[in-house]
Design a protein around this motif. Structure first.
Motif, mmCIF file in Angstrom:
data_model
loop_
_atom_site.group_PDB
_atom_site.id
_atom_site.type_symbol
_atom_site.label_atom_id
_atom_site.label_comp_id
_atom_site.label_asym_id
_atom_site.label_seq_id
_atom_site.Cartn_x
_atom_site.Cartn_y
_atom_site.Cartn_z
ATOM 1 N N ALA A 1 -30.681 -28.866 54.159
ATOM 2 C CA ALA A 1 -30.677 -27.295 54.327
ATOM 3 C C ALA A 1 -28.963 -27.663 54.463
ATOM 4 C CB ALA A 1 -30.728 -26.620 55.529
ATOM 5 N N ASN A 2 -28.719 -26.949 54.224
ATOM 6 C CA ASN A 2 -27.285 -26.541 54.452
ATOM 7 C C ASN A 2 -26.128 -27.206 53.259
ATOM 8 O OD1 ASN A 2 -26.956 -23.823 55.572
ATOM 9 N ND2 ASN A 2 -27.700 -25.011 57.290
ATOM 10 N N SER A 3 -26.049 -28.503 52.269
ATOM 11 C CA SER A 3 -25.645 -28.995 51.496
ATOM 12 C C SER A 3 -25.789 -28.193 50.115
ATOM 13 C CB SER A 3 -26.436 -30.143 51.666
ATOM 14 O OG SER A 3 -27.663 -30.377 50.954
ATOM 15 N N ILE A 4 -24.572 -28.597 49.396
ATOM 16 C CA ILE A 4 -23.995 -28.401 48.190
ATOM 17 C C ILE A 4 -22.879 -29.651 47.375
ATOM 18 C CG2 ILE A 4 -21.853 -26.640 48.995
ATOM 19 C CD1 ILE A 4 -23.054 -25.046 46.763
ATOM 20 N N ALA A 5 -23.083 -29.984 46.091
ATOM 21 C CA ALA A 5 -22.183 -30.511 45.745
ATOM 22 C C ALA A 5 -21.642 -30.046 44.778
ATOM 23 C CB ALA A 5 -22.788 -32.200 44.984
ATOM 24 N N ILE A 6 -19.928 -29.915 44.497
ATOM 25 C CA ILE A 6 -19.096 -29.228 43.236
ATOM 26 C C ILE A 6 -19.398 -30.387 42.386
ATOM 27 C CG2 ILE A 6 -18.105 -27.542 42.758
ATOM 28 C CD1 ILE A 6 -19.088 -25.610 44.361
ATOM 29 N N ALA A 7 -19.173 -30.618 40.970
ATOM 30 C CA ALA A 7 -18.589 -31.356 40.520
ATOM 31 C C ALA A 7 -17.923 -30.592 39.072
ATOM 32 C CB ALA A 7 -19.539 -31.994 39.848
ATOM 33 N N GLY A 8 -16.763 -30.796 38.497
ATOM 34 C CA GLY A 8 -16.632 -30.476 37.553
ATOM 35 C C GLY A 8 -17.914 -30.681 36.355
ATOM 36 N N GLY A 9 -17.734 -29.693 35.635
ATOM 37 C CA GLY A 9 -19.158 -29.798 34.448
ATOM 38 C C GLY A 9 -18.074 -29.649 33.020
ATOM 39 N N ALA A 10 -16.877 -30.284 32.840
ATOM 40 C CA ALA A 10 -16.172 -30.605 31.168
ATOM 41 C C ALA A 10 -15.091 -31.587 31.674
ATOM 42 C CB ALA A 10 -15.740 -29.274 30.844
ATOM 43 N N PHE A 11 -14.285 -30.937 31.138
ATOM 44 C CA PHE A 11 -13.120 -32.239 31.069
ATOM 45 C C PHE A 11 -12.082 -32.709 32.292
ATOM 46 C CE2 PHE A 11 -14.548 -31.071 26.979
ATOM 47 C CZ PHE A 11 -15.025 -32.208 26.527
ATOM 48 N N GLY A 12 -12.113 -31.511 33.495
ATOM 49 C CA GLY A 12 -11.381 -31.604 34.337
ATOM 50 C C GLY A 12 -10.648 -30.139 34.410
ATOM 51 N N ASP A 13 -10.036 -30.021 35.083
ATOM 52 C CA ASP A 13 -9.348 -28.775 36.011
ATOM 53 C C ASP A 13 -9.878 -27.547 35.607
ATOM 54 O OD1 ASP A 13 -7.268 -30.161 36.008
ATOM 55 O OD2 ASP A 13 -6.489 -30.703 33.861
ATOM 56 N N GLU A 14 -10.776 -27.251 35.706
ATOM 57 C CA GLU A 14 -11.907 -26.445 36.313
ATOM 58 C C GLU A 14 -11.568 -24.935 36.777
ATOM 59 O OE1 GLU A 14 -12.979 -30.052 35.919
ATOM 60 O OE2 GLU A 14 -14.460 -29.361 34.188
ATOM 61 N N GLY A 15 -10.934 -26.016 37.885
ATOM 62 C CA GLY A 15 -10.905 -24.659 39.143
ATOM 63 C C GLY A 15 -11.317 -24.332 39.857
ATOM 64 N N LYS A 16 -12.220 -26.240 39.991
ATOM 65 C CA LYS A 16 -13.197 -25.686 41.335
ATOM 66 C C LYS A 16 -12.799 -25.485 42.864
ATOM 67 C CE LYS A 16 -14.201 -30.669 41.049
ATOM 68 N NZ LYS A 16 -13.001 -31.118 41.059
ATOM 69 N N GLY A 17 -12.101 -25.998 43.142
ATOM 70 C CA GLY A 17 -11.058 -25.863 44.471
ATOM 71 C C GLY A 17 -10.970 -24.473 45.270
ATOM 72 N N ARG A 18 -10.931 -23.626 44.189
ATOM 73 C CA ARG A 18 -11.309 -22.272 45.030
ATOM 74 C C ARG A 18 -12.582 -21.632 45.435
ATOM 75 N NH1 ARG A 18 -9.743 -18.201 41.851
ATOM 76 N NH2 ARG A 18 -10.033 -16.778 42.578
ATOM 77 N N ILE A 19 -14.080 -22.103 44.601
ATOM 78 C CA ILE A 19 -15.064 -22.298 45.007
ATOM 79 C C ILE A 19 -15.116 -22.979 46.400
ATOM 80 C CG2 ILE A 19 -17.274 -22.302 44.036
ATOM 81 C CD1 ILE A 19 -15.624 -20.775 43.084
ATOM 82 N N VAL A 20 -14.952 -24.305 46.384
ATOM 83 C CA VAL A 20 -15.218 -25.560 47.915
ATOM 84 C C VAL A 20 -14.333 -23.845 48.678
ATOM 85 C CG1 VAL A 20 -14.181 -27.156 48.502
ATOM 86 C CG2 VAL A 20 -14.716 -27.010 46.236
ATOM 87 N N ASP A 21 -13.020 -24.263 48.607
ATOM 88 C CA ASP A 21 -12.575 -23.438 49.270
ATOM 89 C C ASP A 21 -13.331 -21.676 49.992
ATOM 90 O OD1 ASP A 21 -9.907 -22.046 50.981
ATOM 91 O OD2 ASP A 21 -9.143 -20.909 49.672
ATOM 92 N N GLU A 22 -13.886 -20.824 49.537
ATOM 93 C CA GLU A 22 -14.714 -20.270 49.695
ATOM 94 C C GLU A 22 -15.724 -20.525 50.734
ATOM 95 O OE1 GLU A 22 -14.735 -16.453 48.887
ATOM 96 O OE2 GLU A 22 -16.720 -15.890 49.677
ATOM 97 N N LEU A 23 -16.863 -21.650 50.067
ATOM 98 C CA LEU A 23 -18.102 -21.620 50.969
ATOM 99 C C LEU A 23 -17.809 -22.595 51.912
ATOM 100 C CD1 LEU A 23 -19.316 -24.343 47.571
ATOM 101 C CD2 LEU A 23 -20.541 -22.709 48.937
ATOM 102 N N CYS A 24 -16.542 -23.489 52.251
ATOM 103 C CA CYS A 24 -15.981 -23.800 53.309
ATOM 104 C C CYS A 24 -15.783 -22.427 54.553
ATOM 105 C CB CYS A 24 -14.903 -24.590 53.322
ATOM 106 S SG CYS A 24 -15.255 -25.497 52.859
ATOM 107 N N THR A 25 -14.796 -21.299 53.918
ATOM 108 C CA THR A 25 -14.655 -20.868 54.244
ATOM 109 C C THR A 25 -15.976 -19.822 55.091
ATOM 110 O OG1 THR A 25 -12.598 -20.060 53.078
ATOM 111 C CG2 THR A 25 -13.554 -17.840 54.366
ATOM 112 N N GLU A 26 -17.598 -19.797 54.512
ATOM 113 C CA GLU A 26 -18.385 -19.309 55.041
ATOM 114 C C GLU A 26 -18.694 -20.113 55.545
ATOM 115 O OE1 GLU A 26 -20.280 -17.571 51.593
ATOM 116 O OE2 GLU A 26 -22.436 -18.798 52.830
ATOM 117 N N PHE A 27 -19.094 -21.278 55.788
ATOM 118 C CA PHE A 27 -19.536 -21.821 56.749
ATOM 119 C C PHE A 27 -19.179 -21.872 57.455
ATOM 120 C CE2 PHE A 27 -21.347 -24.830 53.222
ATOM 121 C CZ PHE A 27 -22.803 -24.782 53.021
ATOM 122 N N ALA A 28 -17.324 -21.563 57.605
ATOM 123 C CA ALA A 28 -17.029 -21.721 59.044
ATOM 124 C C ALA A 28 -17.244 -20.391 59.735
ATOM 125 C CB ALA A 28 -15.157 -21.329 58.836
ATOM 126 N N ARG A 29 -17.856 -19.610 59.117
ATOM 127 C CA ARG A 29 -18.414 -18.344 60.117
ATOM 128 C C ARG A 29 -19.375 -18.727 60.819
ATOM 129 N NH1 ARG A 29 -17.885 -15.444 55.493
ATOM 130 N NH2 ARG A 29 -15.916 -15.136 55.087
#
Ligand code: IMP
Length: 488
Positions: A39-67
């Motif tokens: 439970a409570n585990s997620i992995a995020i990888a770039g699905g194409a050739f890099g620079d997909e902008g996944k940092g924002r998503i990680v940030d959002e997930l962390c903000t939620e987990f922090a709550r």
């Protein structure tokens, strides 16, 4: 040649029968608590050739987990100073490279895993940048795995010399990533833990001597070599003594973060399912040396499998509750010499490049733009066993221009052809497209709710995710931090 049956069925269901495959509402079950998974585990990888902008998503997930949790683990499993992601904290744009995007969260325990290559000087520079932001927090809970391999100025100089000599270092970010990983295969790596060894001088000295010899073999030497550094621009590698002095100064600062027991930390935290884990990948599956197109590949394992190696088998990717790949929703972009079958260089490509700022973060080089390529992205999703899709840049869409998606390739005989990670082969295939109804990207800028997406966008998400065999997880609709749409 018609599109393959499997894709045709999905196309017909979405665009013929109007079926949305439930992408018009939040997911029915919580991906963080899927059966049989940790439970409570997620992995995020770039699905194409890099620079997909996944940092924002990680940030959002962390903000939620922090709550919901008083502690969370942010784990990076691959790559090194070749990565770059920008996070916005208190209105400030912060560029991170070796530290994952989730690092700035208050209750984050940040692990730079064994699968990484670590450049101590650049890491310290990065830490100095974020120090004012985390000052009130007391100690920065960073653990640099002592088993991670060092990637040093010697590697950077050697990579540049190799590039001048032959094609070996060509197209790299110049951060000495490949030589550091190659050291492991050649069985002479220097690891982060070596910095703390009693005989560190002889270990690091032997490394310097070896690389001096390698440089000489390429008609180069360290006396004239200058290499990139994060803080101070090009710096000299220097003499044996200079090199060891710099290492010793860096070790003094880094010492408290070097952890020989990361294995235990991860094992114990993994066993406690109340502690959220966010695995943040660097680079992307399309840059994997096995699955990407040589020579535009990096040396680390950016797939979810890399997590198993980095954690020494503690975390098997199939136990992670959600494995998500991030792609740009309506197009792909890439840097390097690879020739994507769906590459475009027309008015649309220029428009996308300007609107989505598709220029290299450090080099400012215009990125190549390509249509979404189902054979290629489907291959990346398959080989990595991706379950969820993160769709960034949902606001890059134009009402007057349908979205072209490559549904399949044919070969010279007109027969159906698959994607293969081989440039010579890819040069021979012909991509075939469908044109899908687009939407007004400007109107969805900043949208945060699924119901704010127009029907055409929902149809598109339904088609794309079904065709790739994944489930939509999150999307982004603009550069603002809160411009995130969540299916879960
Ligand atoms: P290296 O990782 O420096 O060895 O570079 C190898 C290839 O990976 C080059 O084509 C780089 O442009 C590409 N690459 C490495 N890191 C990134 C990244 O974060 N985004 C996009 N491309 C990258």
């Amino acid at each position: 040649m018609q599109m393959p049956d499997s894709v045709a069925r999905i196309y017909d269901a979405v665009y013929g029968q109007g079926q949305l495959f439930a992408v018009d509402r939040p997911l029915a079950s919580d991906p963080m608590h899927s059966q049989g998974a940790r439970a409570n585990s997620i992995a995020i990888a770039g699905g194409a050739f890099g620079d997909e902008g996944k940092g924002r998503i990680v940030d959002e997930l962390c903000t939620e987990f922090a709550r919901s949790a008083s502690r969370m683990i942010i784990y990076r499993w691959n790559g090194g100073a070749n990565a770059g992601h920008t996070v916005i904290v208190e209105g400030q744009r912060i560029a991170l490279h070796q530290l994952p995007s989730g690092s700035l969260h208050e209750n984050a325990t940040v692990v730079l895993g064994k699968g990484m290559v670590v450049h101590p000087g650049d890491l310290l520079a990065e830490m100095a940048h974020i120090r004012p932001l985390i000052a009130q927090r007391g100690r920065f809970d960073l653990h640099v795995d002592a088993q991670a391999v060092l990637s040093l100025d010697t590697h950077r100089a050697f990579e540049a010399a190799l590039r001048d000599w032959a094609s070996g270092g060509q197209g790299s970010t110049g951060r000495g990533i490949a030589p550091a990983y190659a050291d492991v295969l050649f069985r002479h790596p220097v690891r982060v833990g070596d910095l703390l060894a009693d005989d560190w001088e002889s270990r690091l000295g032997a490394h310097y001597d070896l690389y001096s010899a390698l440089m000489r073999g390429l008609d180069a030497d360290f006396s004239a070599a200058e290499v990139p550094s994060l803080d101070s621009g090009p710096i000299a590698v220097g003499t044996y003594t200079d090199f060891l002095r710099r290492i010793s100064e860096q070790t003094a600062e880094l010492r408290e973060y070097i952890d020989a027991d990361t294995f235990r930390l991860v094992r114990d935290a993994w066993a406690d399912e109340s502690i959220p884990f966010v695995f943040e990948g660097a680079q992307a599956i399309g840059l994997d040396p096995r699955w990407g197109v040589y020579p535009d590949v990096t040396a680390s394992d950016p797939t979810f499998d890399g997590i198993a190696h980095s954690t020494e088998g503690v975390v098997q990717p199939w136990r992670i509750a959600a494995r998500a790949g991030a792609i740009k929703a309506t197009y792909s972009s890439s840097v390097g010499t690879r020739r994507l079958p769906t590459h475009i260089d027309d008015e649309l490509a220029h428009r996308i490049r300007e609107d989505a700022h598709e220029y290299g973060a450090t080099t400012k080089r215009p990125r190549d733009i390509a249509h979404i390529d189902l054979p290629c992205l489907g291959f990346f999703a398959d080989v990595s066993r991706m379950q969820y899709l993160v769709l960034t840049h949902l606001d890059i869409a134009y009402p007057d221009t349908p979205i072209r998606v490559c549904t399949h390739y044919t070969d010279a005989n007109g027969d159906l052809a698959t994607y293969r990670p081989d440039q010579a082969y890819l040069d021979t295939v012909t991509p075939h497209y469908v044109e899908l109804p687009s939407w007004n990207g400007a109107a969805v800028q900043g949208a945060r709710r699924i119901e704010d997406l127009p029907r055409e966008a929902l149809q598109y998400v339904a088609f794309l995710t079904q065709a790739l065999g994944v489930t939509p997880l999150m999307g982004t609709t603009g550069p603002q931090r809160e411009a995130v749409i969540r299916w879960a």
